[in-house]
Design a protein around this motif. Structure first.
Motif, PDB file in Angstrom:
ATOM      1  N   TRP A  97      51.655  38.120  46.295  1.00 34.89           N
ATOM      2  CA  TRP A  97      52.090  36.724  46.358  1.00 34.89           C
ATOM      3  C   TRP A  97      52.266  36.280  47.805  1.00 34.89           C
ATOM      4  O   TRP A  97      51.885  35.164  48.169  1.00 34.89           O
ATOM      5  CB  TRP A  97      53.402  36.561  45.587  1.00 34.89           C
ATOM      6  N   SER A  98      52.829  37.148  48.644  1.00 33.19           N
ATOM      7  CA  SER A  98      53.074  36.787  50.050  1.00 33.19           C
ATOM      8  C   SER A  98      51.767  36.526  50.787  1.00 33.19           C
ATOM      9  O   SER A  98      51.678  35.608  51.604  1.00 33.19           O
ATOM     10  CB  SER A  98      53.877  37.878  50.754  1.00 33.19           C
TER      11      SER A  98
ATOM     12  N   LEU B  62      50.380  33.124  49.596  1.00 37.67           N
ATOM     13  CA  LEU B  62      51.140  32.019  50.184  1.00 37.67           C
ATOM     14  C   LEU B  62      50.804  31.852  51.661  1.00 37.67           C
ATOM     15  O   LEU B  62      50.623  30.726  52.132  1.00 37.67           O
ATOM     16  CB  LEU B  62      52.638  32.239  49.990  1.00 37.67           C
TER      17      LEU B  62
ATOM     18  N   SER C  86      47.483  30.240  51.956  1.00 31.28           N
ATOM     19  CA  SER C  86      47.558  28.843  51.549  1.00 31.28           C
ATOM     20  C   SER C  86      48.118  27.972  52.665  1.00 31.28           C
ATOM     21  O   SER C  86      47.648  26.864  52.899  1.00 31.28           O
ATOM     22  CB  SER C  86      48.417  28.720  50.286  1.00 31.28           C
ATOM     23  N   ILE C  87      49.125  28.501  53.379  1.00 34.02           N
ATOM     24  CA  ILE C  87      49.735  27.732  54.473  1.00 34.02           C
ATOM     25  C   ILE C  87      48.808  27.648  55.676  1.00 34.02           C
ATOM     26  O   ILE C  87      48.638  26.578  56.254  1.00 34.02           O
ATOM     27  CB  ILE C  87      51.092  28.360  54.856  1.00 34.02           C
TER      28      ILE C  87
ATOM     29  N   ASP D  43      42.934  30.671  50.231  1.00 37.69           N
ATOM     30  CA  ASP D  43      43.879  31.118  49.209  1.00 37.69           C
ATOM     31  C   ASP D  43      43.210  31.250  47.848  1.00 37.69           C
ATOM     32  O   ASP D  43      43.418  32.213  47.125  1.00 37.69           O
ATOM     33  CB  ASP D  43      45.079  30.167  49.144  1.00 37.69           C
TER      34      ASP D  43
ATOM     35  N   VAL E 239      50.018  24.866  48.282  1.00 40.01           N
ATOM     36  CA  VAL E 239      51.126  25.591  48.903  1.00 40.01           C
ATOM     37  C   VAL E 239      52.322  25.576  47.959  1.00 40.01           C
ATOM     38  O   VAL E 239      52.969  26.608  47.736  1.00 40.01           O
ATOM     39  CB  VAL E 239      51.505  24.986  50.282  1.00 40.01           C
TER      40      VAL E 239
ATOM     41  N   ILE F 177      51.396  27.728  44.611  1.00 37.86           N
ATOM     42  CA  ILE F 177      51.402  29.169  44.871  1.00 37.86           C
ATOM     43  C   ILE F 177      52.818  29.617  45.209  1.00 37.86           C
ATOM     44  O   ILE F 177      53.259  30.692  44.800  1.00 37.86           O
ATOM     45  CB  ILE F 177      50.395  29.532  45.979  1.00 37.86           C
ATOM     46  N   GLY F 178      53.563  28.793  45.919  1.00 38.11           N
ATOM     47  CA  GLY F 178      54.935  29.130  46.296  1.00 38.11           C
ATOM     48  C   GLY F 178      55.836  29.344  45.087  1.00 38.11           C
ATOM     49  O   GLY F 178      56.671  30.251  45.077  1.00 38.11           O
TER      50      GLY F 178
END
Length: 190
Positions: free
Chosen positions: A129-130, A133, A136-137, A145, A173, A176-177
């Motif tokens: 997940w990290s 993210l 994505s950022i 992403d 963002v 996914i967050g």
């Protein structure tokens, strides 16, 4: 002295009769009802159980309306199952395990309220997940992403639309967050 039966501890006192758990009542079960159709069952409270109707009058005999189906056919939200302790989290094809499931107290159904069921193990394809993210950022406008998560069509769409002119990037963002968007293969994040 009369001994109070053990089921009385599960039975709320002076509640609606139709909301009593099945352990607190005896119903004449009609197994010839039509599957998936509404069915009405005549029920009677067990000794030492007190319940009320809609007019707050104590009653012993009442009817329950339910859908005609066996307990093992209920929706997954209507029962609770045991979790496996020996599932492999990284496995393809997905493994299954034997679980023992119990119907929730306020749900009425036909048959055994405790039943075995084969369930899929929670598994992961190795996606973090990290990482999703962070991509994505930083590179979300280029679809990195979505490519990472195996969603190559969406990745191409983001790449050629410059991240939906930034709108799609911001939305991804957020999605996914909170974990709404995950790997394309349906696996869980690590």
């Amino acid at each position: 002295s009369t001994e109070i039966p053990s089921y009385v501890t599960k039975c709320p006192s002076n509640g609606l009769c139709s909301r009593l758990p099945p352990d607190c009542m005896t119903c004449n079960t009609n197994y010839s009802c039509i599957y998936g159709k509404p069915a009405t069952f005549d029920c009677k409270v067990k000794p030492h159980v007190h319940c009320l109707d809609q007019n707050n009058q104590e009653q012993e005999n009442f009817t329950i309306n339910m859908t005609c189906q066996f307990c093992w056919q209920l929706a997954t939200t209507d029962y609770v199952c045991t979790n496996s302790t020996n599932c492999m989290t990284v496995s393809c094809p997905r493994q299954r395990y034997n679980a023992t499931c119990t119907v929730r107290d306020h749900i009425h159904c036909l048959g055994n309220r405790v039943f075995p069921k084969m369930l899929y193990c929670n598994w992961t394809g190795g996606y973090k997940w990290s990482t999703a993210l962070a991509l994505s950022i930083t590179l979300g406008g280029f679809g990195a992403d979505r490519f990472y998560l195996g969603q190559w069509r969406e990745g191409l769409g983001k790449l050629f639309s410059f991240g939906g002119l930034g709108i799609w990037t911001l939305i991804d963002v957020l999605l996914i967050g909170v974990g709404y968007v995950g790997p394309a293969d349906g696996s869980l994040y690590i």
